[in-house]
Design a protein around this motif. Sequence first.
Motif, PDB file in Angstrom:
ATOM      1  N   ARG A   1       1.034  -1.195  -0.101  1.00 11.37           N
ATOM      2  CA  ARG A   1       0.422  -0.342  -0.239  1.00 11.37           C
ATOM      3  C   ARG A   1       1.094   1.012   0.198  1.00 11.37           C
ATOM      4  O   ARG A   1       1.953   1.043   0.325  1.00 11.37           O
ATOM      5  CB  ARG A   1      -0.994  -0.197   0.845  1.00 11.37           C
ATOM      6  CG  ARG A   1      -1.901  -0.689   1.430  1.00 11.37           C
ATOM      7  CD  ARG A   1      -2.294  -1.345   2.888  1.00 11.37           C
ATOM      8  NE  ARG A   1      -2.665   0.149   3.169  1.00 11.37           N
ATOM      9  CZ  ARG A   1      -3.806   0.195   4.242  1.00 11.37           C
ATOM     10  NH1 ARG A   1      -4.491  -0.571   4.066  1.00 11.37           N
ATOM     11  NH2 ARG A   1      -3.868   0.889   4.486  1.00 11.37           N
ATOM     12  N   ALA A   2       0.238   2.113  -0.199  1.00 11.73           N
ATOM     13  CA  ALA A   2       0.867   3.666  -0.179  1.00 11.73           C
ATOM     14  C   ALA A   2       1.740   3.994   1.607  1.00 11.73           C
ATOM     15  O   ALA A   2       2.445   4.395   1.034  1.00 11.73           O
ATOM     16  CB  ALA A   2       0.363   4.712  -0.661  1.00 11.73           C
ATOM     17  N   ASP A   3       0.679   3.617   2.270  1.00 14.05           N
ATOM     18  CA  ASP A   3       1.764   3.195   3.632  1.00 14.05           C
ATOM     19  C   ASP A   3       2.324   2.517   3.890  1.00 14.05           C
ATOM     20  O   ASP A   3       2.745   2.148   5.125  1.00 14.05           O
ATOM     21  CB  ASP A   3       0.386   4.000   4.398  1.00 14.05           C
ATOM     22  CG  ASP A   3      -1.141   3.002   4.268  1.00 14.05           C
ATOM     23  OD1 ASP A   3      -1.234   2.929   3.344  1.00 14.05           O
ATOM     24  OD2 ASP A   3      -1.457   3.014   5.273  1.00 14.05           O
ATOM     25  N   GLY A   4       2.449   1.924   3.436  1.00 10.01           N
ATOM     26  CA  GLY A   4       2.825   0.361   4.387  1.00 10.01           C
ATOM     27  C   GLY A   4       3.187  -0.705   3.474  1.00 10.01           C
ATOM     28  O   GLY A   4       2.305  -0.797   2.148  1.00 10.01           O
ATOM     29  N   VAL A   5       3.147  -2.038   3.857  1.00  9.58           N
ATOM     30  CA  VAL A   5       3.166  -3.658   3.685  1.00  9.58           C
ATOM     31  C   VAL A   5       2.096  -4.326   4.255  1.00  9.58           C
ATOM     32  O   VAL A   5       2.303  -3.632   5.752  1.00  9.58           O
ATOM     33  CB  VAL A   5       5.032  -3.933   3.393  1.00  9.58           C
ATOM     34  CG1 VAL A   5       4.076  -5.360   3.094  1.00  9.58           C
ATOM     35  CG2 VAL A   5       5.433  -3.517   2.384  1.00  9.58           C
TER      36      VAL A   5
ATOM     37  N   ILE B   1      -1.306  -7.708   8.685  1.00  8.96           N
ATOM     38  CA  ILE B   1      -0.488  -6.381   9.797  1.00  8.96           C
ATOM     39  C   ILE B   1      -0.148  -5.542   8.926  1.00  8.96           C
ATOM     40  O   ILE B   1       0.549  -6.137   7.927  1.00  8.96           O
ATOM     41  CB  ILE B   1       0.439  -6.859  11.075  1.00  8.96           C
ATOM     42  CG1 ILE B   1       0.010  -8.133  11.678  1.00  8.96           C
ATOM     43  CG2 ILE B   1       1.529  -6.135  11.490  1.00  8.96           C
ATOM     44  CD1 ILE B   1       0.533  -9.851  12.264  1.00  8.96           C
ATOM     45  N   LEU B   2      -0.466  -4.389   9.634  1.00 10.48           N
ATOM     46  CA  LEU B   2       0.692  -3.210   8.410  1.00 10.48           C
ATOM     47  C   LEU B   2       2.027  -2.612   9.402  1.00 10.48           C
ATOM     48  O   LEU B   2       1.383  -1.866  10.384  1.00 10.48           O
ATOM     49  CB  LEU B   2      -0.455  -1.774   7.801  1.00 10.48           C
ATOM     50  CG  LEU B   2       0.211  -0.675   7.429  1.00 10.48           C
ATOM     51  CD1 LEU B   2      -0.335  -1.554   6.075  1.00 10.48           C
ATOM     52  CD2 LEU B   2      -1.003   0.521   7.777  1.00 10.48           C
ATOM     53  N   VAL B   3       2.747  -2.712   8.345  1.00  8.35           N
ATOM     54  CA  VAL B   3       4.394  -2.078   9.149  1.00  8.35           C
ATOM     55  C   VAL B   3       4.520  -0.838   7.766  1.00  8.35           C
ATOM     56  O   VAL B   3       4.317  -1.392   6.530  1.00  8.35           O
ATOM     57  CB  VAL B   3       5.189  -3.000   9.208  1.00  8.35           C
ATOM     58  CG1 VAL B   3       4.845  -4.085  10.233  1.00  8.35           C
ATOM     59  CG2 VAL B   3       5.815  -3.966   7.775  1.00  8.35           C
ATOM     60  N   SER B   4       5.774  -0.730   9.078  1.00 15.76           N
ATOM     61  CA  SER B   4       5.858   1.080   7.393  1.00 15.76           C
ATOM     62  C   SER B   4       7.010   0.029   5.812  1.00 15.76           C
ATOM     63  O   SER B   4       7.470  -0.600   6.450  1.00 15.76           O
ATOM     64  CB  SER B   4       6.387   2.256   7.520  1.00 15.76           C
ATOM     65  OG  SER B   4       8.011   2.046   8.692  1.00 15.76           O
ATOM     66  N   ASP B   5       6.974   0.993   4.484  1.00 14.79           N
ATOM     67  CA  ASP B   5       8.136   0.118   4.362  1.00 14.79           C
ATOM     68  C   ASP B   5       9.390  -0.065   4.819  1.00 14.79           C
ATOM     69  O   ASP B   5      10.524  -1.185   4.595  1.00 14.79           O
ATOM     70  CB  ASP B   5       7.965   1.867   2.832  1.00 14.79           C
ATOM     71  CG  ASP B   5       8.636   0.413   1.561  1.00 14.79           C
ATOM     72  OD1 ASP B   5       8.234  -1.048   1.679  1.00 14.79           O
ATOM     73  OD2 ASP B   5       9.606   1.132   0.723  1.00 14.79           O
ATOM     74  N   ALA B   6       9.839   1.254   5.556  1.00  9.12           N
ATOM     75  CA  ALA B   6      11.025   0.966   6.050  1.00  9.12           C
ATOM     76  C   ALA B   6      11.148   0.197   6.605  1.00  9.12           C
ATOM     77  O   ALA B   6      12.597  -0.475   6.999  1.00  9.12           O
ATOM     78  CB  ALA B   6      11.385   2.788   6.958  1.00  9.12           C
ATOM     79  N   ASP B   7      10.370  -0.373   7.886  1.00  7.39           N
ATOM     80  CA  ASP B   7      10.019  -1.221   8.774  1.00  7.39           C
ATOM     81  C   ASP B   7      10.543  -2.419   8.211  1.00  7.39           C
ATOM     82  O   ASP B   7      10.752  -3.870   8.609  1.00  7.39           O
ATOM     83  CB  ASP B   7       9.312  -1.074  10.001  1.00  7.39           C
ATOM     84  CG  ASP B   7       9.443  -0.559  10.842  1.00  7.39           C
ATOM     85  OD1 ASP B   7      10.774   0.189  11.302  1.00  7.39           O
ATOM     86  OD2 ASP B   7       8.718  -0.272  11.088  1.00  7.39           O
ATOM     87  N   TYR B   8      10.084  -2.950   6.913  1.00  8.25           N
ATOM     88  CA  TYR B   8       9.797  -4.029   5.777  1.00  8.25           C
ATOM     89  C   TYR B   8      11.093  -4.311   5.256  1.00  8.25           C
ATOM     90  O   TYR B   8      11.792  -5.490   5.754  1.00  8.25           O
ATOM     91  CB  TYR B   8       9.327  -4.006   5.068  1.00  8.25           C
ATOM     92  CG  TYR B   8       8.815  -5.213   4.637  1.00  8.25           C
ATOM     93  CD1 TYR B   8       8.368  -6.393   4.239  1.00  8.25           C
ATOM     94  CD2 TYR B   8       9.641  -5.267   2.830  1.00  8.25           C
ATOM     95  CE1 TYR B   8       8.514  -7.483   3.723  1.00  8.25           C
ATOM     96  CE2 TYR B   8       9.573  -6.476   2.110  1.00  8.25           C
ATOM     97  CZ  TYR B   8       8.998  -7.739   3.070  1.00  8.25           C
ATOM     98  OH  TYR B   8       9.718  -8.340   2.054  1.00  8.25           O
TER      99      TYR B   8
END
Length: 158
Positions: free
Chosen positions: A114-118, A140-147
């Motif tokens: 998604r635009a706000d994360g993975v 579970i939604l995590v930010s792209d940087a955390d992924y």
Amino acid sequence: MLRFSNRPRKSRPAARQNSWRRLFGSRRLFDTVLLGLTFVTAARLVSAAVAQSPQVAMPGDIVPVERTTNWIAGVNVMKAHDLSDAFAAPGHACQLDIKYMARTGGSFAVLAVRADGVMLSWAGGPTAPGQACAGGETGILVSDADYRSMLLRVPTGG
């Protein structure tokens, strides 16, 4: 009317006039060397960018969380949100404690980007001792940087 005189002209000092040529030779040679260095620098930057392209999440990717893994980049606890589906607004906040999750093992599967994360699905034990995420029940939604930081790990082999 033009006048000519036999008086000699004042010339510039020779040291100042030839200092440029003594240091760099001709101006054309200097420009060529400078252009060459610029080209080499640009080529190295482009090749480094291509070689170190950031990893992008793709639906279907699986990220194992194992006991025999050393996590890089100080990945310990990540903020996450529960999701009911890929188009839902982020739900209540929860935590992913990677070292706690590695005790029992498990794996993440990428469900959507998604635009706000993975959006991930967790198959394993609890995600944290306190505010655990729902895991396999919902996404579970995590930010792209955390992924991306979850991908930075080194297997220890034992």
